[in-house]
Design a protein around this motif. Structure first.
Motif, PDB file in Angstrom:
ATOM      1  N   LEU A  19       0.828  -1.217   0.000  1.00 58.19           N
ATOM      2  CA  LEU A  19       0.000   0.000   0.000  1.00 58.19           C
ATOM      3  C   LEU A  19       0.858   1.260   0.000  1.00 58.19           C
ATOM      4  O   LEU A  19       0.514   2.257  -0.624  1.00 58.19           O
ATOM      5  N   TYR A  20       1.982   1.201   0.697  1.00 55.53           N
ATOM      6  CA  TYR A  20       2.914   2.332   0.693  1.00 55.53           C
ATOM      7  C   TYR A  20       3.368   2.629  -0.732  1.00 55.53           C
ATOM      8  O   TYR A  20       3.363   3.771  -1.185  1.00 55.53           O
ATOM      9  N   TYR A  42       6.445   1.760   4.901  1.00 52.71           N
ATOM     10  CA  TYR A  42       7.836   1.333   4.745  1.00 52.71           C
ATOM     11  C   TYR A  42       8.334   0.622   6.002  1.00 52.71           C
ATOM     12  O   TYR A  42       9.260  -0.190   5.948  1.00 52.71           O
ATOM     13  N   LEU A  43       7.720   0.900   7.148  1.00 55.08           N
ATOM     14  CA  LEU A  43       8.106   0.232   8.392  1.00 55.08           C
ATOM     15  C   LEU A  43       7.757  -1.252   8.374  1.00 55.08           C
ATOM     16  O   LEU A  43       8.320  -2.040   9.129  1.00 55.08           O
ATOM     17  N   GLY A  44       6.851  -1.630   7.482  1.00 54.00           N
ATOM     18  CA  GLY A  44       6.478  -3.029   7.355  1.00 54.00           C
ATOM     19  C   GLY A  44       7.635  -3.910   6.936  1.00 54.00           C
ATOM     20  O   GLY A  44       7.664  -5.103   7.269  1.00 54.00           O
ATOM     21  N   PHE A  49      10.836  -8.557   8.303  1.00 54.49           N
ATOM     22  CA  PHE A  49      12.116  -9.241   8.471  1.00 54.49           C
ATOM     23  C   PHE A  49      12.302  -9.747   9.898  1.00 54.49           C
ATOM     24  O   PHE A  49      12.828 -10.839  10.115  1.00 54.49           O
ATOM     25  N   MET A  50      11.866  -8.971  10.887  1.00 52.89           N
ATOM     26  CA  MET A  50      11.998  -9.434  12.280  1.00 52.89           C
ATOM     27  C   MET A  50      11.179 -10.699  12.513  1.00 52.89           C
ATOM     28  O   MET A  50      11.671 -11.668  13.091  1.00 52.89           O
ATOM     29  N   ILE A  51       9.939 -10.681  12.073  1.00 57.19           N
ATOM     30  CA  ILE A  51       9.080 -11.849  12.262  1.00 57.19           C
ATOM     31  C   ILE A  51       9.613 -13.025  11.452  1.00 57.19           C
ATOM     32  O   ILE A  51       9.642 -14.163  11.930  1.00 57.19           O
ATOM     33  N   SER A  52      10.063 -12.764  10.236  1.00 56.78           N
ATOM     34  CA  SER A  52      10.601 -13.835   9.400  1.00 56.78           C
ATOM     35  C   SER A  52      11.817 -14.486  10.049  1.00 56.78           C
ATOM     36  O   SER A  52      11.977 -15.705   9.997  1.00 56.78           O
TER      37      SER A  52
END
Length: 159
Positions: A19-20, A42-44, A49-52
């Protein structure tokens, strides 16, 4: 082990990035009200990456280094190949550009920059980052370094 809540958060992190790019680009002012929310999409990328990273460590549990590597490569490369083929086809059809066989083949490995070629599609930088992380986990498993972390759950302990 699959953690559905993490999959849901990861989905929304990826959606926020999409969406960004669709709504909040500086050159686009088509949806000014929606842009007030999506400008933070963009923070997504960092959240994803952290969750991954957390999920990938779980996928490495109780596997050999080779089994982990094969499972990750089989997850990553077929999709990359389809994406590169699609990009090459679309740019050939609509942008009147073509790539050499070597250029395309190098991009199918994710080693194109090392081999002296440019990216066919810059968005695959995320896959390069993922591949580097896979290599780190592979080495931890291969050299038997303990990267697990204790997590207590309702029904006992994992790890």
């Amino acid at each position: 082990m699959r953690v559905v809540a993490l999959d849901i958060v990861r989905f929304f992190a990826a959606l926020s990035v999409v969406l960004y790019h669709l709504v909040s680009r500086p050159e686009s002012d088509a949806f000014p009200l929606l842009s007030e929310v999506t400008q933070y999409g963009y923070l997504g990328v960092s959240l994803f990456f952290m969750i991954s990273g957390f999920v990938i460590v779980f996928s490495a549990m109780n596997r050999s280094a080779m089994a982990f590597a094969l499972s990750r490569l089989m997850r990553l490369y077929p999709t990359l190949w389809v994406g590169v083929a699609f990009t090459v086809f679309v740019t050939w059809m609509f942008a009147d550009s073509s790539y050499s066989f070597s250029h395309v083949m190098s991009n199918l490995t994710l080693l194109q920059n090392t081999l002296g070629f440019d990216d066919i599609d810059g968005i695959y930088w995320t896959l390069k980052a993922e591949l580097k992380f896979y290599l780190c986990i592979f080495l931890l498993i291969q050299f038997k370094l303990d990267f697990r972390f204790p997590i207590k759950r309702k029904f006992g302990q994992i790890a």
